[in-house]
Design a protein around this motif. Sequence first.
Motif, PDB file in Angstrom:
ATOM      1  N   LEU A  34      84.133  25.934-130.285  1.00 32.59           N
ATOM      2  CA  LEU A  34      82.939  25.904-129.493  1.00 32.59           C
ATOM      3  C   LEU A  34      82.601  27.363-129.422  1.00 32.59           C
ATOM      4  O   LEU A  34      81.210  27.783-129.339  1.00 32.59           O
ATOM      5  CB  LEU A  34      83.407  25.470-127.963  1.00 32.59           C
ATOM      6  CG  LEU A  34      83.351  23.986-127.785  1.00 32.59           C
ATOM      7  CD1 LEU A  34      84.008  23.546-126.379  1.00 32.59           C
ATOM      8  CD2 LEU A  34      82.051  23.320-128.077  1.00 32.59           C
ATOM      9  N   GLY A  35      83.701  28.264-129.600  1.00 29.19           N
ATOM     10  CA  GLY A  35      83.424  29.485-129.681  1.00 29.19           C
ATOM     11  C   GLY A  35      82.511  29.914-130.851  1.00 29.19           C
ATOM     12  O   GLY A  35      81.697  30.696-130.818  1.00 29.19           O
ATOM     13  N   SER A  36      83.075  29.451-132.039  1.00 35.40           N
ATOM     14  CA  SER A  36      82.334  29.920-133.317  1.00 35.40           C
ATOM     15  C   SER A  36      80.862  29.059-133.187  1.00 35.40           C
ATOM     16  O   SER A  36      79.940  29.573-133.717  1.00 35.40           O
ATOM     17  CB  SER A  36      83.039  29.330-134.567  1.00 35.40           C
ATOM     18  OG  SER A  36      82.726  28.080-134.861  1.00 35.40           O
ATOM     19  N   ALA A  37      80.666  27.962-132.711  1.00 35.60           N
ATOM     20  CA  ALA A  37      79.554  27.090-132.347  1.00 35.60           C
ATOM     21  C   ALA A  37      78.732  28.191-131.891  1.00 35.60           C
ATOM     22  O   ALA A  37      77.449  28.249-132.206  1.00 35.60           O
ATOM     23  CB  ALA A  37      79.638  25.941-131.824  1.00 35.60           C
ATOM     24  N   ALA A  38      78.916  28.762-130.581  1.00 37.08           N
ATOM     25  CA  ALA A  38      78.049  29.706-129.735  1.00 37.08           C
ATOM     26  C   ALA A  38      77.773  30.875-130.693  1.00 37.08           C
ATOM     27  O   ALA A  38      76.438  31.229-130.815  1.00 37.08           O
ATOM     28  CB  ALA A  38      78.929  30.174-128.445  1.00 37.08           C
ATOM     29  N   GLN A  39      78.678  31.111-131.566  1.00 35.38           N
ATOM     30  CA  GLN A  39      78.286  32.328-132.433  1.00 35.38           C
ATOM     31  C   GLN A  39      77.455  32.215-133.444  1.00 35.38           C
ATOM     32  O   GLN A  39      76.298  32.985-133.597  1.00 35.38           O
ATOM     33  CB  GLN A  39      79.627  33.011-132.997  1.00 35.38           C
ATOM     34  CG  GLN A  39      79.542  34.406-133.182  1.00 35.38           C
ATOM     35  CD  GLN A  39      80.861  34.830-134.131  1.00 35.38           C
ATOM     36  OE1 GLN A  39      81.886  34.171-134.145  1.00 35.38           O
ATOM     37  NE2 GLN A  39      80.802  35.791-134.964  1.00 35.38           N
ATOM     38  N   ARG A  40      77.326  31.171-133.969  1.00 40.85           N
ATOM     39  CA  ARG A  40      76.282  30.631-134.967  1.00 40.85           C
ATOM     40  C   ARG A  40      74.983  30.348-134.437  1.00 40.85           C
ATOM     41  O   ARG A  40      74.208  30.631-135.028  1.00 40.85           O
ATOM     42  CB  ARG A  40      76.768  29.470-135.704  1.00 40.85           C
ATOM     43  CG  ARG A  40      77.984  29.797-136.848  1.00 40.85           C
ATOM     44  CD  ARG A  40      78.682  28.586-136.775  1.00 40.85           C
ATOM     45  NE  ARG A  40      79.985  28.808-137.875  1.00 40.85           N
ATOM     46  CZ  ARG A  40      80.023  28.234-138.979  1.00 40.85           C
ATOM     47  NH1 ARG A  40      79.106  27.361-139.411  1.00 40.85           N
ATOM     48  NH2 ARG A  40      81.113  28.528-139.839  1.00 40.85           N
ATOM     49  N   LEU A  41      75.192  30.105-133.039  1.00 39.66           N
ATOM     50  CA  LEU A  41      73.623  29.469-132.510  1.00 39.66           C
ATOM     51  C   LEU A  41      73.099  30.754-131.970  1.00 39.66           C
ATOM     52  O   LEU A  41      72.130  30.869-131.146  1.00 39.66           O
ATOM     53  CB  LEU A  41      73.950  28.407-131.845  1.00 39.66           C
ATOM     54  CG  LEU A  41      74.170  27.249-132.256  1.00 39.66           C
ATOM     55  CD1 LEU A  41      74.462  26.114-131.290  1.00 39.66           C
ATOM     56  CD2 LEU A  41      73.088  26.495-133.197  1.00 39.66           C
ATOM     57  N   GLU A  42      73.723  32.018-132.174  1.00 41.44           N
ATOM     58  CA  GLU A  42      73.111  33.226-131.736  1.00 41.44           C
ATOM     59  C   GLU A  42      71.646  33.405-131.920  1.00 41.44           C
ATOM     60  O   GLU A  42      71.089  33.309-132.982  1.00 41.44           O
ATOM     61  CB  GLU A  42      73.929  34.218-132.235  1.00 41.44           C
ATOM     62  CG  GLU A  42      74.388  35.420-131.398  1.00 41.44           C
ATOM     63  CD  GLU A  42      75.180  36.545-131.999  1.00 41.44           C
ATOM     64  OE1 GLU A  42      75.816  36.303-132.237  1.00 41.44           O
ATOM     65  OE2 GLU A  42      74.409  37.622-131.956  1.00 41.44           O
ATOM     66  N   GLY A  43      71.006  33.837-130.890  1.00 38.63           N
ATOM     67  CA  GLY A  43      69.669  33.819-131.031  1.00 38.63           C
ATOM     68  C   GLY A  43      68.725  32.561-130.966  1.00 38.63           C
ATOM     69  O   GLY A  43      67.446  32.574-130.932  1.00 38.63           O
ATOM     70  N   ASN A  44      69.418  31.346-130.987  1.00 38.24           N
ATOM     71  CA  ASN A  44      68.497  30.102-130.823  1.00 38.24           C
ATOM     72  C   ASN A  44      68.425  30.064-129.260  1.00 38.24           C
ATOM     73  O   ASN A  44      69.071  29.979-128.567  1.00 38.24           O
ATOM     74  CB  ASN A  44      69.665  28.985-131.401  1.00 38.24           C
ATOM     75  CG  ASN A  44      69.094  27.589-131.280  1.00 38.24           C
ATOM     76  OD1 ASN A  44      68.162  27.401-130.518  1.00 38.24           O
ATOM     77  ND2 ASN A  44      69.221  27.049-132.524  1.00 38.24           N
TER      78      ASN A  44
END
Lengths: 119, 394
Positions: free
Chosen positions: B28-38
Amino acid sequence: MSINEKFTAIRKGLLEFLVLKIVAADKVYVADILGQLSGTEFATQEGTLYPLLSKMRREELVDYEWKESEAGPPRKYYQLTAKGREQLRETSDYWQKISGTVRSLGRDSGQTTNESAPR
Amino acid sequence: MNKVITINLNGIAYQLEEDGYEALRAYLGSAAQRLEGNPDRAEIIADIEQSIGDKFRAMLGVNKTVVVTKEVRDVIADMGPVQDPSGLTDESVPGAQKAETAGAGGAAGAPPSPGEPPGTPKRLYKIRDGAMIGGVCNGIAAYLGIDVAIVRIAFGFMSFMWGTGVLLYILMMIIIPYATTSAEKAAATGIPSTAEEFIRRARAGYYGGMKTFTDKKAYREWKWQFKQDMRRHRREFRREMRQNAEHWGQRWHQYWGPAHPPGGSWFAAPFVGCMMAVVTLVCLLSFASLILTGAVFGIGLPAGVPLWAGLLFLFVFFRILKWPLAAMRHHAYYGHGYIGPFHYLWHSFAWVALLFVCLWFADHHSVAAHDALLRARHEAHNTVNVLRDWWSRQ
């Protein structure tokens, strides 16, 4: 590089089109979409689909409503908006054109115009 | 046995094994990181959490309430890496693929690798808890991660080969230290003590996390999350400590409580104490006699057996002889609840009876032992006479 790998980008680009088609047919939730795609070359996962659907909703192509489910919490059911239907029509037309081009190109040596395409 | 952590996915509680929890948090942490700016980041994460929750629920039932680590990993693999569709066209595809494979297993940008946490280094110690003699076998078993019984059998077996096992045991007993502090105990068993492990993980996570963030806003958010985690951990740790304290409080009362004069010990303890004194005396006497005369109660060392082996044998023999007595005395002093004096008396009698059976067996089946016993009677008679003379002269 295998065929599969070469077409990764194309499959990704086409995913939105396919989702539009699936949602146009019926009100669906994410597991339905995944199920319909699962047997095909376009099989995908939640990690890809959720962000895509949220982008399409932001572009007002789809909309969702919450519906109670028999087991567990309510689910989001997606449906097309008017704009989404318009987009689907345009994309379908464009796809027809592209596939026509793909089919016709190189068939008769020298003759590479769109007029020779069937239909 | 695994620690279980309760999590909340979109309003429903699930119980996960600790490693599974780490893996899920990393995902979930990496998901949040990838969706940064979304702009829809929170919503997408909520959708994903709900979907994971659905999958967990499908695995659980009346008789299964905990999601094990493997199942968590399977669900994560099933979900696939989270990809931001707006970022897709800019990213070169092979790069994205590579990020995907990295993200699926270890989750890029997740500081602690959930697969193999580097355990505390193991060291060889003697462990007193549950020891039979000196805790050497116990320590070796903990060090090698095998059952104590196997180590004991191995030592017993080696003892038959010219006493190698016994010699080895005594050497190790002298050389290897006892594990007394909690840190030493942790090193002996390889199970990290909670606080240490907690601090280590926190450090690894904290510094690892700092490195992965370049964006200030994401970093701040992550820091907040980290602090929340730390607070939660601290709460849990305190609660655990409190529970332990209560538990030990009860035990303390059981053993040392004011209201219990240990039942029957006034009778049994002196008896057992006397027997132990006799055994100790006999032990010292036989040591002296073996060193001075080369024989114990008239039984000489068999030919070819060196003096040190004889001494070792005597030492182990008396240790074993004293062991049940020591256990009985401990029980008499610290045993909880009133069982009655006859209980301890019975124990003592049983032990004496066993001793007599052994003596009888030796007397009837070994000529040397028979002679020695006869001589011992004489010796005892003489000793008593000498003592009587000495007393009358006073």
